[in-house]
Design an enzyme around this catalytic site. Structure first.
Site, mmCIF file in Angstrom:
data_model
loop_
_atom_site.group_PDB
_atom_site.id
_atom_site.type_symbol
_atom_site.label_atom_id
_atom_site.label_comp_id
_atom_site.label_asym_id
_atom_site.label_seq_id
_atom_site.Cartn_x
_atom_site.Cartn_y
_atom_site.Cartn_z
ATOM 1 C CG HIS A 68 -30.933 -32.195 32.058
ATOM 2 N ND1 HIS A 68 -29.673 -32.145 32.349
ATOM 3 C CD2 HIS A 68 -30.592 -33.581 32.177
ATOM 4 C CE1 HIS A 68 -28.608 -32.930 32.982
ATOM 5 N NE2 HIS A 68 -29.342 -33.962 33.232
ATOM 6 C CB CYS A 69 -31.717 -27.316 32.983
ATOM 7 S SG CYS A 69 -29.895 -27.016 31.448
ATOM 8 C CB ILE A 70 -35.895 -25.187 35.961
ATOM 9 C CG1 ILE A 70 -35.157 -24.348 34.481
ATOM 10 C CG2 ILE A 70 -36.194 -24.778 36.742
ATOM 11 C CD1 ILE A 70 -33.759 -23.211 35.067
#
Length: 452
Positions: free
Chosen positions: A288-290
């Site tokens: 969900h971040c990078i």
């Protein structure tokens, strides 16, 4: 402690804040009721950590299956054991889908997704929807903390006005902070307690309240001078990683054309004791971040007339990796006289990284979609993802296949996308007619192995 943050904390208040003192006393005595809004990969470990630290803890989620599982002492996340959930329940953790219970909390911590729209712009609907859900139940003396990754200014521009529309003065009646999550599922070296916690407040009183709360649950709190600094800190952490992965992914393509093993190059470069940090190429970014966070900054930067070319270029390289993998699969099959159309292709790993059950933004799903569009017969094997999960952009009615001799030999091509430790790599190498390795698991040359 950072100098600017020290100045904020040391600023003398104009008058004693009795609500702040009461909140600080509740934190010190661990009588503050902590409410966690969103019980996913971030919220569940955080809720358990506050329960372990001795705080009465309420967990909120709109998914009744999650609420039921937690109240029955079951876990739905591989990296969070059922024993830990049962221990949290024994310490008083309660899960609920009734947001009216937010009125009973002294602190409300928002841990909900911040995805992108189809046009690759920030989607704050989950954050704003959650805030709107708790607004009727907010009361003086509460702390509201946002942990969801977002662009600088979100806390002040989106949350603060909504709180103040309720007639609550931020810094006097209620306390507002941004403290970005730093969860790394599957990382055995670090956990919620041991990962330092960055915290920025809307006012000095807000920061003091946030530090008081988090410092009772995590080993180290890093106060910063504002919510905007905290918001940008989180983005920098993830953009740093995305840019470096983009670099090695481009280096991988260059090395492939030159007939050089990029993983051997990285291993050799990593022996330099200074000035080099190893990053590894792969089939694309996941989680969900990078894959998402850089777009939050590039979108906001345009408001200030800044074009983040470097960040966007890395995003282009990383986004192109699934298609590059598919081209390598096509070339390898062609060399064996087979087209992609009609070939049975088995992907190993649906999770976005090894040893977890999280398939959010997984490059495996995009590779499957691309192969399916070219007429391939798709199958996958992942011990942690038993059936293809609901995704916003990808849909397959598939279940994980048992990784055995029969499954491997029935495939025209096996693609190693996610290198779970649970896979029997010797078995795969023996029985795969064609093996496309996206993770560098097979360093020695093999007639049936193609690196991608």
């Amino acid at each position: 402690m950072l100098d600017a943050a020290e100045a904020v904390l040391d600023a003398a208040p104009l008058k004693p804040n009795t609500r702040l003192r009461a909140f600080l006393e509740k934190c010190e005595s661990r009588k503050a009721v902590v409410g966690i809004l969103g019980l996913g990969y971030v919220g569940l470990p955080l809720a358990l950590r506050f329960a372990e630290a001795g705080f009465p803890t309420l967990g909120f989620d709109i998914d009744p299956a999650k609420v039921e599982a937690l109240n029955e002492g079951r876990s739905y996340i591989k990296t969070v054991g059922a024993e830990r959930v049962r221990a949290g329940r024994a310490k008083g953790l309660i899960a609920s889908a009734d947001f009216a219970l937010a009125a009973e909390a002294d602190a409300l911590i928002i841990c909900v997704p911040t995805p992108l729209t189809r046009s690759r712009e920030p989607d704050l609907s989950f954050v704003i929807g959650t805030v709107e859900s708790i607004l009727p139940y907010l009361k003086p003396g509460q702390l509201v903390s946002l942990e969801s990754t977002t662009y600088p200014g979100t806390t002040e521009e989106e949350l603060r006005p909504r709180l103040e529309q309720r007639g609550l003065r931020v810094g006097e009646d209620v306390f507002l902070v941004f403290s970005p999550e730093r969860e790394d599922p599957g990382n055995a070296r670090f956990n919620t307690r041991t990962i330092p916690k960055v915290c920025g407040g809307s006012t000095p009183a807000c920061l003091e309240a946030g530090v008081a709360l988090y410092s009772r649950a995590v080993d180290k709190v890093v106060p910063v001078s504002s919510t905007r600094v905290a918001e940008l800190t989180k983005l920098l952490e993830n953009i740093h990683r995305a840019v470096n992965i983009g670099l090695v992914n481009e280096m991988k393509i260059v090395a492939d054309r030159m007939g050089i093993d990029i993983f051997e190059v990285i291993r050799a470069a990593a022996t330099k004791p200074f000035g080099f940090v190893p990053y590894y190429p792969g089939p694309g970014l996941g989680g969900h971040c990078i894959p998402i966070d850089p777009f939050y900054l590039t979108w906001k930067a345009r408001e200030y007339g800044v074009h983040t070319r470097f960040i966007e270029l890395a995003g282009e390289v990383n986004s192109s990796m699934p298609a590059w993998v598919v081209s390598k699969i096509g070339d390898a099959l062609n060399e064996r006289g087979k087209p992609i159309r009609g070939s049975r292709i088995l992907l190993l790993g649906l999770a976005y990284k090894k040893n977890v059950d999280d398939s959010r933004e997984s490059p495996s799903a995009e590779i499957m979609e691309l192969l399916h569009a070219k007429g391939a017969v798709i199958a996958y094997s992942d011990p942690f993802v038993p059936s293809f999960p609901r995704m916003r952009e990808h849909r397959f009615e598939l279940s994980s296949e048992t990784l055995d001799e029969k499954t491997l030999e029935s495939a025209d091509c096996v693609v190693l996308v996610t290198d779970h430790d649970a896979f029997d790599y010797a078995l795969v190498a023996r029985h795969a007619d064609l093996l496309v390795d996206c993770r560098g698991r097979y360093p020695e040359p093999r007639a049936n192995v193609v690196r991608a």
